[in-house]
Design a protein around this motif. Structure first.
Motif, PDB file in Angstrom:
ATOM      1  N   ASN A  35       0.820  -1.210   0.000  1.00  0.00           N
ATOM      2  CA  ASN A  35       0.000   0.000   0.000  1.00  0.00           C
ATOM      3  C   ASN A  35       0.854   1.261   0.000  1.00  0.00           C
ATOM      4  N   ALA A  36       2.150   1.088  -0.200  1.00  0.00           N
ATOM      5  CA  ALA A  36       3.048   2.241  -0.153  1.00  0.00           C
ATOM      6  C   ALA A  36       2.762   3.187  -1.302  1.00  0.00           C
ATOM      7  N   LEU A  37       2.719   4.459  -0.987  1.00  0.00           N
ATOM      8  CA  LEU A  37       2.503   5.494  -1.977  1.00  0.00           C
ATOM      9  C   LEU A  37       3.799   5.747  -2.737  1.00  0.00           C
ATOM     10  N   GLN A  38       3.738   5.782  -4.071  1.00  0.00           N
ATOM     11  CA  GLN A  38       4.934   6.040  -4.852  1.00  0.00           C
ATOM     12  C   GLN A  38       5.098   7.548  -5.054  1.00  0.00           C
ATOM     13  N   ILE A  39       6.280   8.040  -4.729  1.00  0.00           N
ATOM     14  CA  ILE A  39       6.611   9.458  -4.860  1.00  0.00           C
ATOM     15  C   ILE A  39       7.796   9.599  -5.815  1.00  0.00           C
ATOM     16  N   HIS A  40       7.641  10.458  -6.801  1.00  0.00           N
ATOM     17  CA  HIS A  40       8.710  10.703  -7.769  1.00  0.00           C
ATOM     18  C   HIS A  40       9.566  11.886  -7.318  1.00  0.00           C
ATOM     19  N   VAL A  41      10.879  11.676  -7.328  1.00  0.00           N
ATOM     20  CA  VAL A  41      11.848  12.696  -6.956  1.00  0.00           C
ATOM     21  C   VAL A  41      12.769  12.926  -8.145  1.00  0.00           C
ATOM     22  N   GLU A  42      12.764  14.140  -8.683  1.00  0.00           N
ATOM     23  CA  GLU A  42      13.596  14.467  -9.838  1.00  0.00           C
ATOM     24  C   GLU A  42      14.808  15.268  -9.381  1.00  0.00           C
ATOM     25  N   VAL A  43      15.996  14.765  -9.727  1.00  0.00           N
ATOM     26  CA  VAL A  43      17.253  15.370  -9.292  1.00  0.00           C
ATOM     27  C   VAL A  43      17.972  15.922 -10.520  1.00  0.00           C
ATOM     28  N   ASN A  44      18.042  17.237 -10.601  1.00  0.00           N
ATOM     29  CA  ASN A  44      18.678  17.923 -11.733  1.00  0.00           C
ATOM     30  C   ASN A  44      20.149  18.164 -11.405  1.00  0.00           C
ATOM     31  N   VAL A  45      21.030  17.409 -12.062  1.00  0.00           N
ATOM     32  CA  VAL A  45      22.464  17.499 -11.816  1.00  0.00           C
ATOM     33  C   VAL A  45      23.074  18.580 -12.704  1.00  0.00           C
ATOM     34  N   LYS A  46      24.013  19.346 -12.161  1.00  0.00           N
ATOM     35  CA  LYS A  46      24.662  20.398 -12.927  1.00  0.00           C
ATOM     36  C   LYS A  46      25.448  19.806 -14.096  1.00  0.00           C
ATOM     37  N   PRO A  47      25.457  20.485 -15.244  1.00  0.00           N
ATOM     38  CA  PRO A  47      26.197  19.978 -16.407  1.00  0.00           C
ATOM     39  C   PRO A  47      27.685  19.784 -16.131  1.00  0.00           C
ATOM     40  N   SER A  48      28.238  20.568 -15.211  1.00  0.00           N
ATOM     41  CA  SER A  48      29.672  20.481 -14.909  1.00  0.00           C
ATOM     42  C   SER A  48      30.026  19.322 -13.982  1.00  0.00           C
ATOM     43  N   SER A  49      29.006  18.679 -13.414  1.00  0.00           N
ATOM     44  CA  SER A  49      29.254  17.639 -12.415  1.00  0.00           C
ATOM     45  C   SER A  49      29.782  16.357 -13.050  1.00  0.00           C
ATOM     46  N   VAL A  50      30.721  15.719 -12.349  1.00  0.00           N
ATOM     47  CA  VAL A  50      31.212  14.400 -12.757  1.00  0.00           C
ATOM     48  C   VAL A  50      30.926  13.384 -11.658  1.00  0.00           C
ATOM     49  N   ALA A  51      30.021  13.737 -10.752  1.00  0.00           N
ATOM     50  CA  ALA A  51      29.695  12.852  -9.634  1.00  0.00           C
ATOM     51  C   ALA A  51      29.016  11.580 -10.126  1.00  0.00           C
ATOM     52  N   LYS A  52      29.295  10.462  -9.458  1.00  0.00           N
ATOM     53  CA  LYS A  52      28.667   9.202  -9.806  1.00  0.00           C
ATOM     54  C   LYS A  52      27.243   9.167  -9.264  1.00  0.00           C
ATOM     55  N   LYS A  53      26.416   8.393  -9.951  1.00  0.00           N
ATOM     56  CA  LYS A  53      24.996   8.358  -9.590  1.00  0.00           C
ATOM     57  C   LYS A  53      24.789   7.822  -8.169  1.00  0.00           C
ATOM     58  N   GLU A  54      25.634   6.895  -7.736  1.00  0.00           N
ATOM     59  CA  GLU A  54      25.478   6.353  -6.390  1.00  0.00           C
ATOM     60  C   GLU A  54      25.691   7.434  -5.334  1.00  0.00           C
ATOM     61  N   ALA A  55      26.687   8.310  -5.586  1.00  0.00           N
ATOM     62  CA  ALA A  55      26.952   9.393  -4.636  1.00  0.00           C
ATOM     63  C   ALA A  55      25.803  10.398  -4.629  1.00  0.00           C
ATOM     64  N   VAL A  56      25.303  10.717  -5.808  1.00  0.00           N
ATOM     65  CA  VAL A  56      24.168  11.650  -5.898  1.00  0.00           C
ATOM     66  C   VAL A  56      22.974  11.082  -5.149  1.00  0.00           C
ATOM     67  N   ARG A  57      22.681   9.832  -5.407  1.00  0.00           N
ATOM     68  CA  ARG A  57      21.537   9.189  -4.765  1.00  0.00           C
ATOM     69  C   ARG A  57      21.686   9.197  -3.245  1.00  0.00           C
ATOM     70  N   HIS A  58      22.884   8.886  -2.745  1.00  0.00           N
ATOM     71  CA  HIS A  58      23.117   8.847  -1.305  1.00  0.00           C
ATOM     72  C   HIS A  58      22.833  10.202  -0.665  1.00  0.00           C
ATOM     73  N   HIS A  59      23.360  11.266  -1.251  1.00  0.00           N
ATOM     74  CA  HIS A  59      23.180  12.600  -0.658  1.00  0.00           C
ATOM     75  C   HIS A  59      21.743  13.095  -0.786  1.00  0.00           C
TER      76      HIS A  59
END
Length: 446
Positions: A35-59
């Protein structure tokens, strides 16, 4: 490159099950046994970023833990976390449309990580000797140019949600290898209605939204807008070759299975005009062959699971029946209702207060809050009620005109660097009156 990940409450392990079954990219993603409600979270990463997706997701998850309770859609653009400051433009909870507060700890979070393409659209010239024959414009998605269009479009009913659900079903049927000879679907959407109601904008916004939502299945999106007037303006023997050449280019995009491709044919009724003129003998017979060639090409590309054909028409009675038969969804897009107009005005006023053209900032009540108060007038509600009256008398104006009225209100009746909200609403009311007066004068002249 865009990525998509999800995390659910401990009692809801549906995303983990999906991962184990290697079934990805379902847009709607119903939660069986949960019965969990699904919530969409959109994360707009800066074009200059080279961060890995795992790090972005964690923060991002750490940010959401700090803000357990949210009230509908919400966007963070300022952060205490140095990582987020360096790499992230915004984190947004989107498309909730809920009345009650949301406890994120009890929700299933679907996190979409993406970077906006800042590339300018390219053009397709099908005849090298004729640079004026621009047959199509081409964008890479998600595009900075399309950013924010989805949120700016306000409709009274569930049009946007229904379109997302439609695409979800096309994906599901393709994934399950449903026999299209037994159950037909054509991947064709037809939006029709009067000019200025946002049909073309909705096509662009839907494509942008899907490129973000389906970023685990497709690495990027391609958006091709066909220029119908250019394509069907020449009725010589080479016209059929031009059509074939254009769709060959589109097929090359579709052949990249990492790409989700959207093909927009604006003002599709121009096809009808061409076919009718041919039958009436006012145009060479090549015209009807060209239009039939387009329909044949569309029938061919729809067989690919990574393409969606979007069409619009301003003149409903002239829509080609061949297109009507092909369209899975035939959605009427009419002028905004007073309730939708109220929301449009609210967003405009919020922007002007953010830019300090309207100053000082004052809180306006939503229509839902006014309903809760029984539309009783007091010091808290008086300006919101005034805005509601302006919205009521704005009925009949298109979304395109409504978005222009705050500018005209300032240009015609204010012309000052800053103005109070009360004075601006008075100017907006006058601008609405003038719009209808100008429309009446134009009608009388005709």
């Amino acid at each position: 490159m865009q990525f998509r990940s999800a995390i659910c409450a401990p009692s809801s392990s549906w995303f983990e099950k999906v991962s184990e079954m290697d079934v990805t990219g379902d847009l709607r993603q119903d939660l069986p046994n949960s019965n969990a409600l699904q919530i969409h979270v959109e994360v707009n990463v800066k074009p200059s970023s080279v961060a890995k997706k795992e790090a972005v997701r964690h923060h991002v998850l750490e940010l959401l833990k700090q803000h357990r309770m949210v009230f509908g859609d919400y966007t963070w653009k300022e952060f205490d976390d140095e990582f987020l400051v360096k790499h992230i433009e915004s984190v947004a909870i989107v498309d909730t449309d809920l009345r009650n507060p949301i406890d994120l700890n009890s929700c299933c979070l679907s996190i979409h990580i993406f970077t906006l393409s800042e590339e300018e659209p390219s053009t397709e010239n099908l005849e090298e000797e004729d640079d004026n024959l621009i047959a199509a414009n081409h964008w890479l998605l998600p595009s900075a140019e399309f950013h924010g269009i989805w949120e700016s479009l306000v409709y009274e009913n569930e049009i946007k949600t229904q379109l997302l659900d439609y695409v979800s079903t096309t994906m599901l049927f393709s994934d399950r290898s449903v026999d299209s000879n037994l159950i037909a679907w054509n991947r064709v959407v037809l939006l029709h209605g009067p000019p200025g109601t946002g049909k073309t904008s909705l096509c662009k916004a839907l494509s942008q939204k899907l490129a973000i939502r389906l970023s685990q299945r497709y690495s990027y999106g391609q958006f091709v807008e066909i220029n119908s007037h250019s394509l069907f303006s020449k009725w010589f023997s080479e016209s059929g070759k031009l059509v074939t050449k254009m769709f060959q280019k589109i097929q090359q995009l579709i052949d990249d299975k990492d790409a989700l491709v959207f093909v927009l044919i604006d003002e599709v009724e121009s096809l009808t005009a061409a076919r009718s003129a041919s039958r009436a003998g006012t145009e060479p017979s090549d015209a009807i062959r060209v239009v039939n060639s387009v329909l044949t090409q569309l029938d061919q590309i729809k067989r690919n699971p990574n393409v969606l054909i979007l069409t619009t028409s301003n003149v409903t009675e002239k829509i080609d029946l061949a297109f009507v038969d092909r369209a899975d969804i035939k959605q009427y897009i009419g002028p905004p209702s007073p309730a939708a107009i109220f929301k449009i005005y609210l967003s405009c006023l919020d922007e002007l207060m953010k830019c300090q053209i309207i100053y000082p900032r004052q809180q306006l009540l939503t229509l839902r809050e006014l309903e809760t108060l029984g539309f009783l007038e007091n010091k808290v509600s008086e300006l919101s009620l005034l805005l509601n009256r302006i919205a009521q008398k704005s009925k009949g104006l298109s979304g395109r005109v409504l978005r222009k009225l705050p500018f005209l209100a300032h240009a015609l009746y204010i012309q000052a660097p800053t103005v109070t909200l009360e004075k601006f609403l008075e100017a907006l009311s006058l601008a609405v009156d003038k719009q209808f007066e100008d429309r009446a004068n134009l009608t009388n002249c005709v």
